[in-house]
Design a protein around this motif. Structure first.
Motif, PDB file in Angstrom:
ATOM      1  N   THR A   3       0.831  -1.201   0.000  1.00  0.00           N
ATOM      2  CA  THR A   3       0.000   0.000   0.000  1.00  0.00           C
ATOM      3  C   THR A   3       0.867   1.253   0.000  1.00  0.00           C
ATOM      4  N   THR A   4       1.922   1.250   0.773  1.00  0.00           N
ATOM      5  CA  THR A   4       2.840   2.389   0.828  1.00  0.00           C
ATOM      6  C   THR A   4       3.483   2.619  -0.537  1.00  0.00           C
ATOM      7  N   SER A   5       3.895   1.567  -1.189  1.00  0.00           N
ATOM      8  CA  SER A   5       4.498   1.684  -2.517  1.00  0.00           C
ATOM      9  C   SER A   5       3.490   2.238  -3.527  1.00  0.00           C
ATOM     10  N   SER A   6       2.264   1.785  -3.440  1.00  0.00           N
ATOM     11  CA  SER A   6       1.218   2.265  -4.346  1.00  0.00           C
ATOM     12  C   SER A   6       0.944   3.745  -4.117  1.00  0.00           C
ATOM     13  N   LEU A   7       0.876   4.135  -2.851  1.00  0.00           N
ATOM     14  CA  LEU A   7       0.644   5.550  -2.537  1.00  0.00           C
ATOM     15  C   LEU A   7       1.793   6.422  -3.028  1.00  0.00           C
ATOM     16  N   MET A   8       3.010   5.941  -2.871  1.00  0.00           N
ATOM     17  CA  MET A   8       4.175   6.697  -3.343  1.00  0.00           C
ATOM     18  C   MET A   8       4.152   6.840  -4.863  1.00  0.00           C
ATOM     19  N   LEU A   9       3.763   5.801  -5.553  1.00  0.00           N
ATOM     20  CA  LEU A   9       3.674   5.849  -7.012  1.00  0.00           C
ATOM     21  C   LEU A   9       2.607   6.848  -7.445  1.00  0.00           C
ATOM     22  N   ILE A  10       1.463   6.817  -6.819  1.00  0.00           N
ATOM     23  CA  ILE A  10       0.377   7.763  -7.146  1.00  0.00           C
ATOM     24  C   ILE A  10       0.824   9.182  -6.871  1.00  0.00           C
ATOM     25  N   LEU A  11       1.464   9.416  -5.731  1.00  0.00           N
ATOM     26  CA  LEU A  11       1.959  10.746  -5.395  1.00  0.00           C
ATOM     27  C   LEU A  11       2.973  11.220  -6.430  1.00  0.00           C
ATOM     28  N   PHE A  12       3.866  10.350  -6.842  1.00  0.00           N
ATOM     29  CA  PHE A  12       4.863  10.683  -7.852  1.00  0.00           C
ATOM     30  C   PHE A  12       4.205  11.070  -9.175  1.00  0.00           C
ATOM     31  N   ILE A  13       3.199  10.317  -9.588  1.00  0.00           N
ATOM     32  CA  ILE A  13       2.501  10.608 -10.844  1.00  0.00           C
ATOM     33  C   ILE A  13       1.798  11.955 -10.772  1.00  0.00           C
ATOM     34  N   VAL A  14       1.103  12.212  -9.676  1.00  0.00           N
ATOM     35  CA  VAL A  14       0.392  13.483  -9.512  1.00  0.00           C
ATOM     36  C   VAL A  14       1.383  14.650  -9.515  1.00  0.00           C
ATOM     37  N   LEU A  15       2.474  14.519  -8.790  1.00  0.00           N
ATOM     38  CA  LEU A  15       3.477  15.581  -8.764  1.00  0.00           C
ATOM     39  C   LEU A  15       4.105  15.788 -10.137  1.00  0.00           C
ATOM     40  N   SER A  16       4.343  14.716 -10.854  1.00  0.00           N
ATOM     41  CA  SER A  16       4.925  14.829 -12.200  1.00  0.00           C
ATOM     42  C   SER A  16       4.003  15.591 -13.132  1.00  0.00           C
ATOM     43  N   ILE A  17       2.730  15.269 -13.077  1.00  0.00           N
ATOM     44  CA  ILE A  17       1.755  15.964 -13.931  1.00  0.00           C
ATOM     45  C   ILE A  17       1.668  17.430 -13.550  1.00  0.00           C
ATOM     46  N   THR A  18       1.618  17.706 -12.264  1.00  0.00           N
ATOM     47  CA  THR A  18       1.533  19.087 -11.789  1.00  0.00           C
ATOM     48  C   THR A  18       2.765  19.878 -12.200  1.00  0.00           C
ATOM     49  N   MET A  19       3.929  19.301 -12.019  1.00  0.00           N
ATOM     50  CA  MET A  19       5.159  20.001 -12.366  1.00  0.00           C
ATOM     51  C   MET A  19       5.262  20.240 -13.858  1.00  0.00           C
ATOM     52  N   THR A  20       4.810  19.309 -14.663  1.00  0.00           N
ATOM     53  CA  THR A  20       4.841  19.475 -16.115  1.00  0.00           C
ATOM     54  C   THR A  20       3.939  20.616 -16.532  1.00  0.00           C
ATOM     55  N   ALA A  21       2.764  20.706 -15.948  1.00  0.00           N
ATOM     56  CA  ALA A  21       1.840  21.794 -16.279  1.00  0.00           C
ATOM     57  C   ALA A  21       2.458  23.133 -15.926  1.00  0.00           C
ATOM     58  N   CYS A  22       3.089  23.233 -14.773  1.00  0.00           N
ATOM     59  CA  CYS A  22       3.732  24.484 -14.381  1.00  0.00           C
ATOM     60  C   CYS A  22       4.874  24.824 -15.318  1.00  0.00           C
ATOM     61  N   THR A  23       5.624  23.832 -15.716  1.00  0.00           N
ATOM     62  CA  THR A  23       6.736  24.052 -16.633  1.00  0.00           C
ATOM     63  C   THR A  23       6.224  24.544 -17.982  1.00  0.00           C
ATOM     64  N   ASN A  24       5.166  23.936 -18.485  1.00  0.00           N
ATOM     65  CA  ASN A  24       4.602  24.368 -19.762  1.00  0.00           C
ATOM     66  C   ASN A  24       4.086  25.792 -19.677  1.00  0.00           C
ATOM     67  N   LYS A  25       3.436  26.129 -18.587  1.00  0.00           N
ATOM     68  CA  LYS A  25       2.917  27.486 -18.417  1.00  0.00           C
ATOM     69  C   LYS A  25       4.074  28.477 -18.348  1.00  0.00           C
ATOM     70  N   ALA A  26       5.110  28.138 -17.604  1.00  0.00           N
ATOM     71  CA  ALA A  26       6.274  29.028 -17.502  1.00  0.00           C
ATOM     72  C   ALA A  26       6.929  29.214 -18.865  1.00  0.00           C
ATOM     73  N   TRP A  27       7.032  28.128 -19.622  1.00  0.00           N
ATOM     74  CA  TRP A  27       7.605  28.220 -20.967  1.00  0.00           C
ATOM     75  C   TRP A  27       6.760  29.137 -21.846  1.00  0.00           C
ATOM     76  N   TYR A  28       5.448  28.934 -21.808  1.00  0.00           N
ATOM     77  CA  TYR A  28       4.521  29.732 -22.616  1.00  0.00           C
ATOM     78  C   TYR A  28       4.659  31.218 -22.274  1.00  0.00           C
ATOM     79  N   GLU A  29       4.646  31.524 -20.976  1.00  0.00           N
ATOM     80  CA  GLU A  29       4.764  32.923 -20.558  1.00  0.00           C
ATOM     81  C   GLU A  29       6.140  33.493 -20.910  1.00  0.00           C
ATOM     82  N   GLY A  30       7.175  32.676 -20.822  1.00  0.00           N
ATOM     83  CA  GLY A  30       8.517  33.128 -21.175  1.00  0.00           C
ATOM     84  C   GLY A  30       8.642  33.473 -22.645  1.00  0.00           C
TER      85      GLY A  30
END
Length: 70
Positions: A3-30
């Motif tokens: 369960t801990t491994s599954s939660l860590m994987l889900i957290l990693f995926i969510v953070l990856s998606i969030t960080m990618t969106a922020c990166t794309n927005k920063a690139w667009y604004e730049g």
């Protein structure tokens, strides 16, 4: 333990998606800011017309248009 491994994987995926969106927005604004700076380096008579031709959409508007949403 599994369960801990599954939660860590889900957290990693969510953070990856969030960080990618922020990166794309920063690139667009730049890129938009770079275009503004390029216009400001034009001869005095060209600056205003150059700025008027620039993209003024927000990142959110751009994403909606790009994905075909209305």
């Amino acid at each position: 333990m599994k369960t801990t491994s599954s939660l860590m994987l889900i957290l990693f995926i969510v953070l990856s998606i969030t960080m990618t969106a922020c990166t794309n927005k920063a690139w667009y604004e730049g890129v938009k800011e770079g275009a503004k700076n390029n216009c400001r380096s034009q001869p005095p008579g060209e600056v205003e017309s150059c700025l008027e031709r620039l993209n003024t959409k927000t990142y959110e508007e751009y994403e909606k248009e790009r994905s075909g949403q209305k």
